[in-house]
Scaffold this motif. Structure first.
Motif, PDB file in Angstrom:
ATOM      1  N   LEU A   1       0.829  -1.204   0.000  1.00 28.72           N
ATOM      2  CA  LEU A   1       0.000   0.000   0.000  1.00 28.72           C
ATOM      3  C   LEU A   1       0.868   1.260   0.000  1.00 28.72           C
ATOM      4  O   LEU A   1       0.555   2.248  -0.679  1.00 28.72           O
TER       5      LEU A   1
ATOM      6  N   GLY B   1       0.839   3.941  -3.018  1.00 22.80           N
ATOM      7  CA  GLY B   1       0.540   5.346  -2.757  1.00 22.80           C
ATOM      8  C   GLY B   1       1.653   6.272  -3.200  1.00 22.80           C
ATOM      9  O   GLY B   1       1.406   7.300  -3.832  1.00 22.80           O
ATOM     10  N   ARG B   2       2.903   5.904  -2.925  1.00 19.78           N
ATOM     11  CA  ARG B   2       4.020   6.740  -3.325  1.00 19.78           C
ATOM     12  C   ARG B   2       4.150   6.799  -4.843  1.00 19.78           C
ATOM     13  O   ARG B   2       4.462   7.830  -5.412  1.00 19.78           O
TER      14      ARG B   2
ATOM     15  N   GLN C   1       1.459   9.062  -6.410  1.00 23.62           N
ATOM     16  CA  GLN C   1       1.685  10.486  -6.231  1.00 23.62           C
ATOM     17  C   GLN C   1       2.595  11.049  -7.306  1.00 23.62           C
ATOM     18  O   GLN C   1       2.560  12.231  -7.597  1.00 23.62           O
TER      19      GLN C   1
ATOM     20  N   TYR D   1      -7.162  10.754  -6.115  1.00 22.44           N
ATOM     21  CA  TYR D   1      -6.232  10.118  -5.184  1.00 22.44           C
ATOM     22  C   TYR D   1      -6.861   9.966  -3.805  1.00 22.44           C
ATOM     23  O   TYR D   1      -6.767   8.902  -3.185  1.00 22.44           O
ATOM     24  N   VAL D   2      -7.521  11.018  -3.328  1.00 21.90           N
ATOM     25  CA  VAL D   2      -8.154  10.948  -2.015  1.00 21.90           C
ATOM     26  C   VAL D   2      -9.288   9.918  -2.022  1.00 21.90           C
ATOM     27  O   VAL D   2      -9.430   9.119  -1.086  1.00 21.90           O
TER      28      VAL D   2
ATOM     29  N   ALA E   1      -7.802   6.544  -1.980  1.00 22.02           N
ATOM     30  CA  ALA E   1      -7.232   6.252  -0.665  1.00 22.02           C
ATOM     31  C   ALA E   1      -8.318   5.872   0.333  1.00 22.02           C
ATOM     32  O   ALA E   1      -8.144   4.947   1.138  1.00 22.02           O
ATOM     33  N   VAL E   2      -9.446   6.570   0.279  1.00 20.02           N
ATOM     34  CA  VAL E   2     -10.548   6.257   1.201  1.00 20.02           C
ATOM     35  C   VAL E   2     -11.077   4.849   0.945  1.00 20.02           C
ATOM     36  O   VAL E   2     -11.245   4.044   1.871  1.00 20.02           O
TER      37      VAL E   2
ATOM     38  N   GLY F   1      -9.567   2.388  -0.618  1.00 22.90           N
ATOM     39  CA  GLY F   1      -8.536   1.399  -0.307  1.00 22.90           C
ATOM     40  C   GLY F   1      -8.393   1.156   1.181  1.00 22.90           C
ATOM     41  O   GLY F   1      -8.278  -0.002   1.621  1.00 22.90           O
ATOM     42  N   LEU F   2      -8.419   2.218   1.966  1.00 20.18           N
ATOM     43  CA  LEU F   2      -8.304   2.050   3.410  1.00 20.18           C
ATOM     44  C   LEU F   2      -9.510   1.311   3.985  1.00 20.18           C
ATOM     45  O   LEU F   2      -9.367   0.455   4.866  1.00 20.18           O
TER      46      LEU F   2
ATOM     47  N   SER G   1      -5.360   7.638   9.751  1.00 18.04           N
ATOM     48  CA  SER G   1      -5.524   7.839   8.309  1.00 18.04           C
ATOM     49  C   SER G   1      -6.810   8.594   8.004  1.00 18.04           C
ATOM     50  O   SER G   1      -6.834   9.484   7.146  1.00 18.04           O
TER      51      SER G   1
ATOM     52  N   LEU H   1      -6.960  12.173   6.116  1.00 18.07           N
ATOM     53  CA  LEU H   1      -7.718  12.380   4.883  1.00 18.07           C
ATOM     54  C   LEU H   1      -8.794  13.439   5.065  1.00 18.07           C
ATOM     55  O   LEU H   1      -9.024  14.269   4.171  1.00 18.07           O
TER      56      LEU H   1
END
Length: 252
Positions: free
Chosen positions: A103, A107-108, A111, A121-122, A125-126, A128-129, A188, A192
Motif C-alpha cells: 500500500l 501510494g508513493r 503520487q 487520489y483521495v 485512498a478512502v 482502499g483504506l 488515516s 484524509l
C-alpha cells in the motif's frame, strides 16, 4: 543529467498503468483467502505467490528508479519511505507487512503521476483504506475467542465508523494487531479528512481572491475612465474659453 531525468520520467510514465493493474491483482489476491474462508491450499498458495510477485514488481520499480536517478544517494534520502516499504516484508515475512508495504509503494508511486488528480487520489485512498482495513481486521479478529467482528459486513461497518472517528462501540478489535490496525485507520481517517477540509478551504480562498482581483480590476478601470472623462471635460472647457477669447479679440 537531462538524459537520466528523461529516462526516469519515461520509465515512470510507461510503468504507471501496469503497476496500478498489479495493485488490483494484489487486492484480489489478498481478499480471496479472507472472504473465501477456509480457502483451499491451492488458492492460498496462488494468492501468496501473487502478493509476493506484486510486491517484487514494485521493489524492482524502485530499484530501477534509483538506477536511472542522476544523484542516487540524494534520491534514496528523498524517497526513504519507498526504501522502508521495500525492506519491511523482508524483516519479518508476515502477510500484514506485505499489505502495509505494498500500500505504501502504491501510494508513493501514484503520487508521482501528474495525471492523477487530488480528488481521485483521495477517493482511491478512502476506498482502499476501507477495504484493506476491513479485510485486515477481519483476518485477525475472526479467530479471536473474544472477537465480535466475525463477518465482512461487521468489518466494513467497523472500518467506516473508525475512519470517520464516530466509533459507536458495537464492534471493536480485541487483539493487539487489531487495535494497531484501528489506530492506523483512525489516524488515516483524520489525515484524509484534514486534507479534504484544507483543499475545500483553499478552493474557497482561491475563489474569493479571484473575485477580489476582478473587483479591483474593475475599480481601477472605472477610476481610469473617470480620470479620462475629467481630462476631456477640462480640455473641452479650455477650448471653449479659448474660442470665447478669440471672439472677444476680433474687431466689432
Amino acid at each position: 543529467m537531462k538524459e537520466a531525468s528523461s529516462a526516469q520520467g519515461r520509465w515512470e510514465r510507461y510503468t504507471q498503468r501496469p503497476l496500478m493493474g498489479l495493485a488490483v491483482v494484489f487486492t484480489v489476491a489478498y481478499a480471496v483467502p479472507i472472504v473465501d474462508d477456509p480457502a483451499g491450499r491451492g488458492v492460498s498458495i496462488a494468492c501468496t505467490v501473487a502478493e509476493w510477485t506484486v510486491w517484487g514488481a514494485f521493489a524492482v520499480d524502485y530499484l530501477v528508479r534509483i538506477a536511472l536517478a542522476d544523484r542516487r544517494r540524494e534520491y534514496v534520502r528523498r524517497h526513504w519511505l519507498d526504501l522502508f516499504a521495500v525492506l519491511l516484508p523482508l524483516l519479518q515475512p508476515l502477510r500484514l507487512l506485505r499489505v502495509v508495504s505494498t500500500l505504501m509503494l502504491v501510494g508513493r508511486r501514484a503520487q508521482m503521476a501528474s495525471q492523477v488528480r487530488l480528488t481521485t487520489y483521495v477517493g482511491g485512498a478512502v476506498v482502499g483504506l476501507l477495504m484493506f482495513g476491513s479485510l485486515a481486521v477481519l483476518s485477525v479478529e475472526r479467530a479471536s475467542p473474544e472477537g465480535n467482528i466475525r463477518t465482512l459486513d461487521d468489518a466494513l461497518w467497523w472500518s467506516f465508523t473508525t475512519m470517520t472517528t464516530v466509533g459507536y462501540g458495537d464492534h471493536a478489535p480485541t487483539t493487539g494487531i487489531g487495535r494497531i490496525l484501528a489506530v492506523g485507520l483512525m489516524l488515516s481517517g483524520i489525515a484524509l479528512l484534514g486534507l479534504v477540509t484544507a483543499n475545500i478551504a483553499a478552493w474557497f480562498i482561491a475563489r474569493f481572491e479571484m473575485d477580489d482581483v476582478e473587483e479591483r480590476r474593475q475599480t481601477a478601470a472605472i477610476t481610469a475612465l473617470t480620470e479620462e472623462v475629467r481630462a476631456l471635460r477640462a480640455e473641452v472647457a479650455a477650448l471653449a474659453g479659448a474660442r470665447e477669447r478669440v471672439g472677444e479679440e476680433q474687431p466689432q
